[in-house]
Design a protein around this motif. Structure first.
Motif, PDB file in Angstrom:
ATOM      1  N   ASN B  49      31.326  44.886  43.678  1.00  0.00           N
ATOM      2  CA  ASN B  49      32.322  44.005  44.052  1.00  0.00           C
ATOM      3  C   ASN B  49      33.146  44.259  45.392  1.00  0.00           C
ATOM      4  N   ASP B 112      38.214  42.626  41.473  1.00  0.00           N
ATOM      5  CA  ASP B 112      37.833  43.636  40.630  1.00  0.00           C
ATOM      6  C   ASP B 112      36.922  44.603  41.032  1.00  0.00           C
ATOM      7  N   PHE B 115      38.879  50.320  38.874  1.00  0.00           N
ATOM      8  CA  PHE B 115      39.283  50.406  37.428  1.00  0.00           C
ATOM      9  C   PHE B 115      39.931  51.676  36.889  1.00  0.00           C
TER      10      PHE B 115
END
Lengths: 319, 195
Positions: B49, B112, B115
């Motif tokens: 991503n 995104d 994380f």
């Protein structure tokens, strides 16, 4: 009494002297932890840290034995032995079971026991003076002041029991003991137990060894085995004071099936009192040095004198 | 006025009661702790991503994110079209010796790609090993838990609404293609629900 019997008794005494203080120490680790919502030692020995104190002993033995340069060498090195050995001697005269269940029955047993108990405190005084350290000196001074204040109510309380029994011999006192002595001597028992706590410098009377203000007082300069001996003396002292309180005020070996299980009753009463010693340590904060003095002179001494008066009155009425 | 000494008795009662209760000690190496949701253990990189926008590296308060990249051009998709250029990630590293676990990089990432993972047992004996390179950060991605479920009364996430709208539009187009005439009442109602 032949030689074998004597050796056997001395051996039993030595084993008890080496094992019981460690049991009390382990009990303190665990009880204190659980009273604070902790687990305490869990690793040494595998099962719930039962060998923690053995591990501690090994650790202490490995450490360097340091004597400060300005210290009074001989006195400094002798102090731990002076602190520890009297408790061993006291145990000689403590009756555990009826019919000769005592290492050596002494006619003036109570006198002997109290005199030798006082010597144990000298170890702290010697350590405090010989360390050439301000904190140690402060600790030694506080120890001396506390010894002065608490020796008196302790002797008075013990004198009350001796008056009641009409003898100074510890087995003799137990032979005279009846169950109604328990309420009769309860105040004396309280005074004796509390004064004993104070002589051992157990919390809440631990101002002489307050680690957070005078860095363990008389023991500041001690390391390794000598320090361990001081600690062992503290726990041996708990055993001795608990045992003496049990013998003088709680009837020692008296209880159901006393003929066969007398020693169990003595040990049980001693263990319960040792638990109380630990319980008090966890529950109460340290008293200030002046509060300790005030408590001794304004509470314990009058209580002990009142107990003696009560004992005398009852004794006269009964005779 | 209470009895003299009742406070002392209360103190004894408190410690005795505590002794009978369960202890609160966590026996960590023997028993793994039960971590709360959204625990901040380590930062994972979903590098597919990442567009090398550098926002995370620039927002990082202690500058512990290292990013290297180069530009590549792709030939036009249709003949006569324009060449497209895009960034290719060469290095992405986070120095966890510096990281203060503020999570700003994760908050700021618009694609995104970063994380939180609850894994926390990555202590090292050499401080240099605490700089986790791209492949290690990618490995942490497998430990990232599913996002926690929404509250029962929460409003629908924006992504879901957008996707639904797109799907409806496509369906409407298909329907228009199938039958040119006639009012589209059911479709109108569906659109009203989506808004």
């Amino acid at each position: 009494m032949d030689v074998l019997d004597t050796v056997w008794r001395l051996l039993a005494l030595l084993v008890a002297f080496l094992v019981l203080p460690l049991l009390v120490g382990q009990l303190e680790h665990k009880v204190m932890a659980h009273m604070q919502g902790r687990l305490g030692p869990m690793y040494a020995g595998g099962f719930h840290g039962w060998a923690q104190l053995v591990a501690d002993g090994v650790k202490f033995a490995q450490k360097e034995d340091v004597v400060p340069a300005r210290a009074d060498r001989r006195v400094f090195q002798l102090a731990p032995a002076v602190a520890l050995l009297p408790y061993l001697l006291v145990l000689v005269a403590v009756p555990v079971a009826p019919h000769g269940g005592v290492v050596q029955a002494l006619d003036a047993g109570l006198f002997f026991v109290l005199a030798v108990l006082g010597v144990g405190v000298l170890g702290s005084l010697m350590g405090g003076w010989a360390s050439a350290n301000k904190y140690s000196l402060l600790g030694g001074m506080r120890t001396a002041a506390q010894l002065m204040a608490y020796e008196l109510p302790m002797l008075l309380a013990a004198a009350s029991v001796a008056m009641a029994a009409g003898t100074l011999s510890l087995p003799g006192i137990l032979a005279e003991w009846e169950w109604w002595w328990l309420p009769w001597q309860i105040v004396g028992g309280f005074v004796f137990f509390v004064a004993g706590l104070a002589e051992l410098h157990r919390p809440p009377f631990d101002a002489p060894v307050a680690d957070s203000e005078i860095i363990f007082g008389a023991y500041t300069e001690y390391t390794g085995l000598r320090f361990a001996l001081f600690l062992l003396a503290e726990y041996a002292g708990i055993v001795v004071v608990s045992a003496l309180t049990a013998v003088l005020f709680l009837g020692g070996w008296h209880g159901p099936f006393a003929d066969g299980l007398g020693w169990v009753w003595t040990l049980l009463k001693t263990a319960v009192l040792s638990f109380v010693v630990i319980w008090l340590r966890v529950s109460y904060p340290r008293l200030r040095a002046d509060q300790i003095q005030r408590f001794a002179w304004t509470v314990l001494v009058p209580l002990a004198l009142a107990q003696i008066a009560l004992t005398g009155v009852v004794k006269v009425v009964l005779s | 006025m209470s009895l003299p000494g009742s406070g002392l008795a209360k103190g004894l009662a408190v410690t005795l009661r505590t002794m009978t209760r369960r202890t609160v000690t966590a026996q960590y190496p023997d028993v793994q702790p039960e971590l709360p949701p959204r625990s901040r253990g380590v930062i994972a990189l979903f590098e597919e991503n990442c567009t090398v926008c550098m926002l995370c590296a620039r927002e990082c308060p202690d500058w512990c994110i290292y990013i290297d990249s180069h530009k590549e051009t792709t030939p036009p998709a249709t003949p006569g079209g324009r060449e497209r250029s895009h960034n290719v990630l060469d290095r992405f590293a986070i120095d966890f010796a510096l990281c203060m676990y503020c999570g700003i990089c994760i908050e700021v990432c618009p694609f995104d790609a970063l994380f939180w993972s609850p894994e926390f047992e990555y202590a090292e004996t050499d401080i240099r090993d605490l700089t986790h390179e791209r492949d290690k950060l990618r490995e942490w991605m497998w430990t990232v838990p599913e996002p926690p479920a929404l509250d029962p009364a929460a409003e629908e996430p924006k992504e879901l609404a957008t996707a639904q709208k797109a799907a409806e539009k496509a369906a409407q187009k298909a329907a228009e293609g199938a039958q040119d005439a006639g009012p589209q009442a059911p479709d109108d109602r569906a659109e009203g629900d989506g808004a």
